[in-house]
Design a protein around this motif. Structure first.
Motif, PDB file in Angstrom:
ATOM      1  N   THR A 129       0.832  -1.210   0.000  1.00 44.03           N
ATOM      2  CA  THR A 129       0.000   0.000   0.000  1.00 44.03           C
ATOM      3  C   THR A 129       0.858   1.249   0.000  1.00 44.03           C
ATOM      4  N   HIS A 157      -6.061   4.109   3.531  1.00 45.68           N
ATOM      5  CA  HIS A 157      -6.303   2.866   2.804  1.00 45.68           C
ATOM      6  C   HIS A 157      -5.982   1.642   3.658  1.00 45.68           C
ATOM      7  N   ASP A 161      -9.016  -0.779   4.471  1.00 43.52           N
ATOM      8  CA  ASP A 161      -8.985  -2.154   3.975  1.00 43.52           C
ATOM      9  C   ASP A 161      -9.259  -3.143   5.097  1.00 43.52           C
ATOM     10  N   SER A 167     -14.115   1.713  -1.253  1.00 41.64           N
ATOM     11  CA  SER A 167     -13.085   2.646  -1.729  1.00 41.64           C
ATOM     12  C   SER A 167     -13.655   4.023  -2.034  1.00 41.64           C
TER      13      SER A 167
END
Length: 412
Positions: A129, A157, A161, A167
């Motif tokens: 990431t 993120h 996640d 998203s």
């Protein structure tokens, strides 16, 4: 020793950078000189006064390292839940605002997901990431804004996640999170509206997980915490999103600023030193966490539930409000020799940047991994990274519970 000995004659306004409008405006990452002064003064307790929702609140700032650890450790004596009226941020119903069995029960629903082994298993995901966001930031250009282009999206993120947040919805949490952590600048109505919007969104997500379970943290909360009131479930998710994102992003941006603006040994900057000594990165980050914590106004207050004597000998009375000061504790010469000196070889370095005791930050292992990963990859991929404007022109957040640059223009 009593609380009355060796104290200022009058209460000091807290936080220490509050302006005439009542907004806390730290001028940068360096802590107020008061912290070093208090860490070496005759008493661990410094009487302060601060405004909470327009009303003055008297409190004691706890400054010695051993006393701060004691406040963290003994939640039956030093209650977060009972100090809600003395806190400028409403954390009622969250892990930060609970004590005892209630705190342990709610924390227990998610703690297995944040153990050292569980986080170690995520190392590859975190590294990918970070690398992906770094590639996006550097694509076909030689300059960027580190906060918006890397630190915030990278950390958002990672935690999103884990939680399973869609998203397309993630950047909505920027405004919501800023409102949740605001200590000034927003009206109560604005902050409440933002909290309602974030809460409604997360409750919808939890309800979806109850209808159709998935392999994410929101499903864990929706099932394991289903016996908790709705507001507790929602605020648990809020704390994970906001705490697991904004705090880490603030550390990344602040530490990059410090590394580029502070000399180290014979090097023009600490960044240059780490380029030549990458093996010192872990100890360097620990030292940055000690000297440049992201807290803009010390730790959250506690109410004293019974007369008590602290390890230093200072005494407190039932009903007192105390604010444990990490920044003073981290300058206690009894624990940290040459406490104001940045020392990347400091061993041991028992800083309290993630707290201590029952309220030790549940996301500490993840936060450490993200900060290390971010700085490691920037040192490796962007060794020529530098500030794009003079350090004095970097704006810092005001009226916020976290210290961080608002923007950090960089080039390479």
């Amino acid at each position: 020793m009593t609380a009355a000995q060796d104290m200022p004659a009058t209460r000091i306004r807290h936080p220490f950078y509050v302006d005439a409008d009542g907004i806390n405006r730290p001028p940068g990452p360096d802590k107020h000189p008061f912290y070093t002064q208090f860490a070496t003064s005759g008493s661990s307790l410094v009487p302060v006064i601060r405004m909470v929702q327009g009303a003055p609140v008297n409190a004691f700032l706890v400054c010695r390292y051993s006393d701060v650890k004691e406040v963290f450790r003994r939640q039956e004596i030093f209650s977060r839940a009972e100090a809600a009226a003395a806190d400028p941020i409403d954390v009622s119903g969250t892990l930060l605002g609970m004590d005892g069995d209630e705190h342990a029960q709610v924390r227990g629903t998610i703690k297995d997901a944040f153990t050292r082994p569980a986080i170690h298993a995520l190392r590859g995901i975190v590294e990918r990431t970070a690398a992906g966001q770094l590639a996006t930031m550097t694509n076909d250009r030689r300059h960027a804004e580190l906060v918006q282009d890397f630190a915030l999206p990278f950390t958002l993120h990672v935690i999103s996640d884990l939680l399973g947040l869609p998203s397309q919805d993630r950047m909505r949490f920027r405004a919501w999170g800023d409102a949740f952590l605001a200590t000034g600048g927003l009206t109560q109505q604005e902050a409440a509206q933002s909290s309602m919007e974030m809460g409604a969104y997360l409750w919808q997500q939890l309800e979806q997980r109850r209808a159709q379970a998935t392999e994410d943290l929101l499903t864990r909360i929706a099932t394991a915490a289903a016996d908790q009131p709705a507001h507790v479930q929602i605020k648990l998710a809020v704390a994970l999103v906001v705490g697991g994102w904004e705090t880490t992003a603030s550390s990344i941006a602040t530490f990059v600023f410090v590394l580029h603006t502070r000399p180290y040994l014979t090097y023009a900057s600490a960044w240059d030193y780490l380029l030549d000594h990458p093996e010192r990165l872990d100890s360097a980050i620990a030292e940055l966490q000690r000297l440049y914590s992201t807290s803009a106004a010390d730790e959250m207050p506690r109410r004293v539930m019974a007369d008590v004597e602290l390890p230093s000998g200072a005494r407190l009375s039932k009903g007192d409000i105390v604010i444990p000061s990490l920044d003073a504790a981290h300058r206690d010469p009894a624990v940290f020799p040459r406490p104001t000196e940045m020392d990347f070889d400091r061993t041991p370095n028992p800083h309290l940047g993630f707290g201590h005791g029952p309220h030790y930050c549940i996301g500490a292992h993840l936060g450490k991994m993200e900060v290390r990963t971010a700085i490691h990859q920037m040192l490796r991929e962007l060794p020529d990274l530098r500030l794009a404007v003079p350090a004095a022109q970097i704006p810092w957040k005001a009226g916020h519970s976290l210290i961080s640059p608002e923007r950090l223009p960089i080039e390479w």
